[in-house]
Design an enzyme around this catalytic site. Sequence first.
Site, PDB file in Angstrom:
ATOM      1  N   CYS A   1       0.833  -1.194   0.000  1.00 24.44           N
ATOM      2  CA  CYS A   1       0.000   0.000   0.000  1.00 24.44           C
ATOM      3  C   CYS A   1       0.868   1.245   0.000  1.00 24.44           C
ATOM      4  O   CYS A   1       2.090   1.185  -0.091  1.00 24.44           O
ATOM      5  CB  CYS A   1      -0.901   0.034   1.243  1.00 24.44           C
ATOM      6  SG  CYS A   1      -1.791  -1.493   1.580  1.00 24.44           S
TER       7      CYS A   1
ATOM      8  N   ARG B   1      -4.607   0.938  -0.994  1.00 22.17           N
ATOM      9  CA  ARG B   1      -4.309  -0.489  -0.843  1.00 22.17           C
ATOM     10  C   ARG B   1      -4.192  -1.211  -2.175  1.00 22.17           C
ATOM     11  O   ARG B   1      -5.040  -1.047  -3.064  1.00 22.17           O
ATOM     12  CB  ARG B   1      -5.393  -1.170  -0.003  1.00 22.17           C
ATOM     13  CG  ARG B   1      -5.059  -2.630   0.303  1.00 22.17           C
ATOM     14  CD  ARG B   1      -6.186  -3.335   1.029  1.00 22.17           C
ATOM     15  NE  ARG B   1      -5.818  -4.713   1.352  1.00 22.17           N
ATOM     16  CZ  ARG B   1      -6.678  -5.694   1.586  1.00 22.17           C
ATOM     17  NH1 ARG B   1      -7.982  -5.445   1.538  1.00 22.17           N
ATOM     18  NH2 ARG B   1      -6.258  -6.914   1.860  1.00 22.17           N
ATOM     19  N   LEU B   2      -3.114  -1.985  -2.290  1.00 25.28           N
ATOM     20  CA  LEU B   2      -2.974  -2.997  -3.320  1.00 25.28           C
ATOM     21  C   LEU B   2      -3.209  -4.328  -2.626  1.00 25.28           C
ATOM     22  O   LEU B   2      -2.398  -4.778  -1.817  1.00 25.28           O
ATOM     23  CB  LEU B   2      -1.576  -2.957  -3.944  1.00 25.28           C
ATOM     24  CG  LEU B   2      -1.253  -4.023  -4.999  1.00 25.28           C
ATOM     25  CD1 LEU B   2      -2.151  -3.866  -6.225  1.00 25.28           C
ATOM     26  CD2 LEU B   2       0.216  -3.947  -5.407  1.00 25.28           C
ATOM     27  N   SER B   3      -4.335  -4.953  -2.892  1.00 21.34           N
ATOM     28  CA  SER B   3      -4.751  -6.135  -2.128  1.00 21.34           C
ATOM     29  C   SER B   3      -3.923  -7.351  -2.510  1.00 21.34           C
ATOM     30  O   SER B   3      -3.885  -7.751  -3.679  1.00 21.34           O
ATOM     31  CB  SER B   3      -6.238  -6.417  -2.371  1.00 21.34           C
ATOM     32  OG  SER B   3      -7.019  -5.292  -2.025  1.00 21.34           O
ATOM     33  N   ILE B   4      -3.278  -7.954  -1.501  1.00 24.02           N
ATOM     34  CA  ILE B   4      -2.416  -9.121  -1.713  1.00 24.02           C
ATOM     35  C   ILE B   4      -2.860 -10.288  -0.841  1.00 24.02           C
ATOM     36  O   ILE B   4      -2.982 -11.415  -1.297  1.00 24.02           O
ATOM     37  CB  ILE B   4      -0.937  -8.775  -1.396  1.00 24.02           C
ATOM     38  CG1 ILE B   4      -0.461  -7.592  -2.251  1.00 24.02           C
ATOM     39  CG2 ILE B   4      -0.043 -10.000  -1.608  1.00 24.02           C
ATOM     40  CD1 ILE B   4      -0.398  -7.857  -3.727  1.00 24.02           C
TER      41      ILE B   4
ATOM     42  N   SER C   1      12.341 -10.616  -6.400  1.00 20.62           N
ATOM     43  CA  SER C   1      13.502  -9.990  -7.034  1.00 20.62           C
ATOM     44  C   SER C   1      14.783 -10.497  -6.387  1.00 20.62           C
ATOM     45  O   SER C   1      14.794 -10.867  -5.215  1.00 20.62           O
ATOM     46  CB  SER C   1      13.398  -8.467  -6.896  1.00 20.62           C
ATOM     47  OG  SER C   1      14.625  -7.830  -7.165  1.00 20.62           O
ATOM     48  N   GLY C   2      15.880 -10.484  -7.132  1.00 24.75           N
ATOM     49  CA  GLY C   2      17.172 -10.953  -6.628  1.00 24.75           C
ATOM     50  C   GLY C   2      18.037  -9.870  -6.035  1.00 24.75           C
ATOM     51  O   GLY C   2      19.229 -10.098  -5.793  1.00 24.75           O
TER      52      GLY C   2
END
Length: 643
Positions: free
Chosen positions: A2, A53-56, A362-363
């Site tokens: 978020c 909010r980005l719902s995850i 991500s690395g």
Amino acid sequence: MCGITGFVEDSTRVGNQLERAEILERMCTVMAHRGPDDQGTIVDDVVALGMRRLSIIDLSGGHQPMSSGNNTLVFNGEIYNYRELRQHLQGRGYAFQTKSDTESILHSYEEYGDNCVDHLRGMFAFALWDASRRKLLIARDRVGEKPLYYTITKNGTFVFGSELKCLLEHKDVEREIDPESVDAYLTFGYVPDPLSIFKGIKKLPPGYSLSLVDGKLTTKQYWDFPYEQSEERSEDDYVEELRQRLQESVRMRLVSDVPLGAFLSGGVDSSTIVALMAREMSEPVKTFSIGFAEDSYDELKYARLVSQRFGTDHHELIVTPDVCNIVDELIRHFDEPFADQSSIPTYYVSKLAREHVTVVLSGDGGDELFAGYTRYAVDLKRQGFERLPRFLRQNVMKSLSEHLPHGARGRNYLYNVALDPIDRYIDNISVFTKLNRGSLYSEDFLESLAGQQSAVAMYRELASQVTTGDPLERLLYLDSKTYLPGDILTKVDRMSMAVSLEARVPLLDHELIEFVARMPASLKMRGDESKYIFKRAVADLVPKEILTRSKQGFGVPIGEWINDQLRERTHDTLRDRVTRQRGYFRPEYIDVLLAEHERGRRDHSAALWTVLMFELWCRAFIDNAGPSVARCAGQSTLMPVGA
């Protein structure tokens, strides 16, 4: 994932309720890209809290602000051990109303108070209002994956947000450029914590919490990279435990109620993440890679090799060099001057991934943990100059370099090797070194820096905190405290959030970091071989071609682009009357850089890009006239491979 924002007012100066709500609404709206799925706000008493909010996780039940008793929370990030926390806290009598990780922070605060941060394993920035104590607690994760800005206005209002632009929406926040921050940016290409580009606005450093009670701020460092005496263990023991910890860290970051995938550059770090994901997932890993038309920058063949090995659902795009049309967009997302050219491919690979997933692994972080940057080997080779008498280095070599004309062959090298160890390393990683900043800066700007602490002095102080005696560990600590949060993680956060994508970084799990920090430095760099122990640990997992290939950064051919597609815009902007009247730079020095780069005498691409990004930022955030019109030899395009 978020974005959070808000403010706490002086109880004697609480504004009109409607006006406060309108301010909070604007602060949320400017970061809608961070959370397109939901918005929540609360304006009560002296406090206003908002989030996007980005719902995850717990898509239907994780609405924020979230309250429990007298406590209200807004939170950005992911808590990977929230299930374990939930089980423990339920055993202590706490009742949970949702399945979200947000609620685990609320009850952890009720149980542990400010020390709740010690129990959180993940990436986070949160703000918690404790109404019973009339106290605001804000905190940032240990490594700096999630950002958090704050300031106190002249009226005594405390304002905070995930992005700088949120604070700028508040009517009492001023936009006065900080000369110290400009100097830091021109030295390193980013503005390091705790500075921001504006006076009075700060970034909460990674591993810190801040409490506000009755207008009084108290900051506390709750975690740091634990470089200390290494443990006496066999190499094989280290290898075995490292394998287990890597697998655990990846496994924890696969918890999601939405589709997830991975960035795949073809380097050892991202390849390892994909390989470990493939072990844990029942379906093919979705992988995303970016390529370039210029062969020397293209890594797609290595990414394809890894994809084939692990049977991933692979997606690729070729970035064409006509990137002018996105430069202004990137500037608006970073909020501060930011000169890392790899933000361009990071943006494009994020945009590609978002077409298929909502979360990526991500690395990033492996180079700081395991000494993966080539500059460590460069510094190792230059340590021999330390055996020369200091008076010879300082009074002869350094003095001679300072009197050589700009562009003289060997001038920068002679200056660098004459410096003391930490100063030599800092000089080597600088965009504009101290030797050249004197030529770049105008007299007025130099005068404004009088009495200010230089970024170099700040970095020197950080490096001195590591007392193990191993020079490499001082450099790893320094980069982990500065370059990692200030550049790498800022780039990943802003470019992924620009397209509403959550990026998770398994190599920066704090328990993994604590284990690796206790390893002897000789296991991280063996001779001039970087990532020695890491490569041993994944040797039976990652293709040999990946492990033995030479280091290649996630860069772009910006040098060629400045002389081609970006030439007109670069020259016009840096020679423009508006730029020169701004008063930061000596015009004649900029002309020298442009001429030498165009003729191929010197590669000044990093320097020119750094100055260009600063000027375009000034136009977007200071002049209020918006970014200048891009002039390109074509349009910015993404081209599917094989098209």
